[in-house]
Scaffold this motif. Sequence first.
Motif, PDB file in Angstrom:
ATOM      1  N   GLY A 274       0.844  -1.184   0.000  1.00 42.52           N
ATOM      2  CA  GLY A 274       0.000   0.000   0.000  1.00 42.52           C
ATOM      3  C   GLY A 274       0.877   1.231   0.000  1.00 42.52           C
ATOM      4  N   MET A 275       0.492   2.245  -0.764  1.00 42.50           N
ATOM      5  CA  MET A 275       1.299   3.461  -0.835  1.00 42.50           C
ATOM      6  C   MET A 275       0.398   4.682  -0.949  1.00 42.50           C
ATOM      7  N   VAL A 276       0.896   5.815  -0.446  1.00 40.50           N
ATOM      8  CA  VAL A 276       0.133   7.045  -0.589  1.00 40.50           C
ATOM      9  C   VAL A 276       0.286   7.538  -2.023  1.00 40.50           C
ATOM     10  N   PRO A 277      -0.804   7.917  -2.682  1.00 38.76           N
ATOM     11  CA  PRO A 277      -0.730   8.286  -4.101  1.00 38.76           C
ATOM     12  C   PRO A 277       0.168   9.487  -4.383  1.00 38.76           C
ATOM     13  N   THR A 278       0.394  10.351  -3.381  1.00 33.95           N
ATOM     14  CA  THR A 278       1.222  11.537  -3.600  1.00 33.95           C
ATOM     15  C   THR A 278       2.705  11.204  -3.745  1.00 33.95           C
ATOM     16  N   ASN A 279       3.115   9.994  -3.387  1.00 33.47           N
ATOM     17  CA  ASN A 279       4.519   9.602  -3.517  1.00 33.47           C
ATOM     18  C   ASN A 279       4.754   9.104  -4.947  1.00 33.47           C
ATOM     19  N   THR A 280       4.819  10.052  -5.867  1.00 33.44           N
ATOM     20  CA  THR A 280       4.875   9.704  -7.290  1.00 33.44           C
ATOM     21  C   THR A 280       6.186   9.015  -7.670  1.00 33.44           C
ATOM     22  N   ALA A 281       7.279   9.349  -6.991  1.00 40.08           N
ATOM     23  CA  ALA A 281       8.551   8.691  -7.287  1.00 40.08           C
ATOM     24  C   ALA A 281       8.476   7.211  -6.947  1.00 40.08           C
ATOM     25  N   ALA A 282       7.852   6.894  -5.801  1.00 44.93           N
ATOM     26  CA  ALA A 282       7.703   5.490  -5.425  1.00 44.93           C
ATOM     27  C   ALA A 282       6.816   4.758  -6.426  1.00 44.93           C
ATOM     28  N   ARG A 283       5.735   5.398  -6.862  1.00 39.27           N
ATOM     29  CA  ARG A 283       4.840   4.747  -7.813  1.00 39.27           C
ATOM     30  C   ARG A 283       5.567   4.447  -9.119  1.00 39.27           C
ATOM     31  N   ALA A 284       6.406   5.371  -9.576  1.00 37.48           N
ATOM     32  CA  ALA A 284       7.170   5.128 -10.797  1.00 37.48           C
ATOM     33  C   ALA A 284       8.099   3.934 -10.627  1.00 37.48           C
ATOM     34  N   PHE A 285       8.716   3.824  -9.450  1.00 39.73           N
ATOM     35  CA  PHE A 285       9.588   2.679  -9.180  1.00 39.73           C
ATOM     36  C   PHE A 285       8.794   1.381  -9.212  1.00 39.73           C
ATOM     37  N   TYR A 286       7.650   1.347  -8.522  1.00 46.07           N
ATOM     38  CA  TYR A 286       6.867   0.118  -8.475  1.00 46.07           C
ATOM     39  C   TYR A 286       6.389  -0.281  -9.866  1.00 46.07           C
ATOM     40  N   ASP A 287       6.033   0.691 -10.682  1.00 48.97           N
ATOM     41  CA  ASP A 287       5.646   0.380 -12.057  1.00 48.97           C
ATOM     42  C   ASP A 287       6.813  -0.263 -12.809  1.00 48.97           C
ATOM     43  N   ARG A 288       7.997   0.263 -12.601  1.00 49.38           N
ATOM     44  CA  ARG A 288       9.173  -0.266 -13.312  1.00 49.38           C
ATOM     45  C   ARG A 288       9.498  -1.694 -12.909  1.00 49.38           C
ATOM     46  N   VAL A 289       9.207  -2.059 -11.651  1.00 50.97           N
ATOM     47  CA  VAL A 289       9.555  -3.416 -11.200  1.00 50.97           C
ATOM     48  C   VAL A 289       8.357  -4.361 -11.255  1.00 50.97           C
ATOM     49  N   GLY A 290       7.348  -4.011 -12.031  1.00 51.06           N
ATOM     50  CA  GLY A 290       6.304  -4.972 -12.372  1.00 51.06           C
ATOM     51  C   GLY A 290       5.045  -4.965 -11.550  1.00 51.06           C
ATOM     52  N   PHE A 291       4.835  -3.965 -10.708  1.00 50.74           N
ATOM     53  CA  PHE A 291       3.606  -3.899  -9.929  1.00 50.74           C
ATOM     54  C   PHE A 291       2.485  -3.252 -10.747  1.00 50.74           C
ATOM     55  N   HIS A 292       1.265  -3.646 -10.433  1.00 51.71           N
ATOM     56  CA  HIS A 292       0.086  -3.055 -11.061  1.00 51.71           C
ATOM     57  C   HIS A 292      -0.924  -2.705  -9.976  1.00 51.71           C
ATOM     58  N   GLU A 293      -1.835  -1.808 -10.297  1.00 53.56           N
ATOM     59  CA  GLU A 293      -2.828  -1.389  -9.314  1.00 53.56           C
ATOM     60  C   GLU A 293      -3.878  -2.478  -9.111  1.00 53.56           C
ATOM     61  N   ILE A 294      -4.279  -2.661  -7.851  1.00 57.09           N
ATOM     62  CA  ILE A 294      -5.319  -3.636  -7.501  1.00 57.09           C
ATOM     63  C   ILE A 294      -6.561  -2.857  -7.071  1.00 57.09           C
ATOM     64  N   PRO A 295      -7.675  -3.013  -7.773  1.00 58.70           N
ATOM     65  CA  PRO A 295      -8.896  -2.305  -7.370  1.00 58.70           C
ATOM     66  C   PRO A 295      -9.384  -2.799  -6.009  1.00 58.70           C
ATOM     67  N   VAL A 296      -9.629  -1.864  -5.109  1.00 58.70           N
ATOM     68  CA  VAL A 296     -10.134  -2.163  -3.773  1.00 58.70           C
ATOM     69  C   VAL A 296     -11.334  -1.257  -3.522  1.00 58.70           C
ATOM     70  N   THR A 297     -12.423  -1.839  -3.015  1.00 55.02           N
ATOM     71  CA  THR A 297     -13.666  -1.087  -2.847  1.00 55.02           C
ATOM     72  C   THR A 297     -13.506   0.130  -1.965  1.00 55.02           C
ATOM     73  N   ASP A 298     -12.832  -0.043  -0.834  1.00 55.06           N
ATOM     74  CA  ASP A 298     -12.652   1.073   0.095  1.00 55.06           C
ATOM     75  C   ASP A 298     -11.176   1.139   0.487  1.00 55.06           C
ATOM     76  N   PRO A 299     -10.311   1.717  -0.355  1.00 53.27           N
ATOM     77  CA  PRO A 299      -8.874   1.679  -0.089  1.00 53.27           C
ATOM     78  C   PRO A 299      -8.402   2.666   0.965  1.00 53.27           C
ATOM     79  N   GLY A 300      -9.271   3.585   1.389  1.00 50.47           N
ATOM     80  CA  GLY A 300      -8.818   4.595   2.334  1.00 50.47           C
ATOM     81  C   GLY A 300      -7.830   5.532   1.665  1.00 50.47           C
ATOM     82  N   PRO A 301      -6.805   5.979   2.401  1.00 53.98           N
ATOM     83  CA  PRO A 301      -5.884   6.972   1.837  1.00 53.98           C
ATOM     84  C   PRO A 301      -4.744   6.384   1.011  1.00 53.98           C
ATOM     85  N   VAL A 302      -4.785   5.080   0.721  1.00 56.48           N
ATOM     86  CA  VAL A 302      -3.668   4.451   0.015  1.00 56.48           C
ATOM     87  C   VAL A 302      -4.136   3.833  -1.303  1.00 56.48           C
TER      88      VAL A 302
END
Length: 204
Positions: free
Chosen positions: A168-196
Amino acid sequence: MTTYPIVRPYRPEDRAALYDICVRTAHEGGDSRHIYPDPDLMPSIFAAPYAELEPELTFVLDDGQRAVGYILGTADTVAFVKRYRDSWLPTLVERYPALTGPPRTPSEAMIALMHNPERMVVPELAAYPAHLHIDLLPDFQRQGHGRTLMDAFLGALRRAGVPAVHLGMVPTNTAARAFYDRVGFHEIPVTDPGPVTYLGRTTE
């Protein structure tokens, strides 16, 4: 002759460095000390329980003098939550008692999370039983060390027969999201994800 930095298994003497790394990366990847003045609070939730309960899944980046990054987590989130509740949380309750009302400060919000480990069990993540946290001090980011840490962690999960992992990650951490995308992660739809935002991938 060893060429540093290297990734190696966590050792108990890395504990102080583990806490320091967590504190200095806990606010959207940056220093959190101006938000959470207690230096043990964030590590007690997001780093130390993993190193204590599943050290075989804790790896550090060693610069030759100390740990400057880590990856840690659990192979089985549901089982980890029970162990956290039964054996880790009791070590914290005297210092961080459960709140008697709504949280009023960022620290109290974290204490509320500390006392609710069951929040980690999300039905939509059942196919991704493992989860992880990864943090590197700023001077060691964007140099390929995160990928090396991730490879070590995923390899350990594969050897343990674990098919997939989430985070789980905060969406504002765009550098981390770019890293996770590069190493093969994808978004998982969650009904009530809260702030992450939840991300996942197989261990293959």
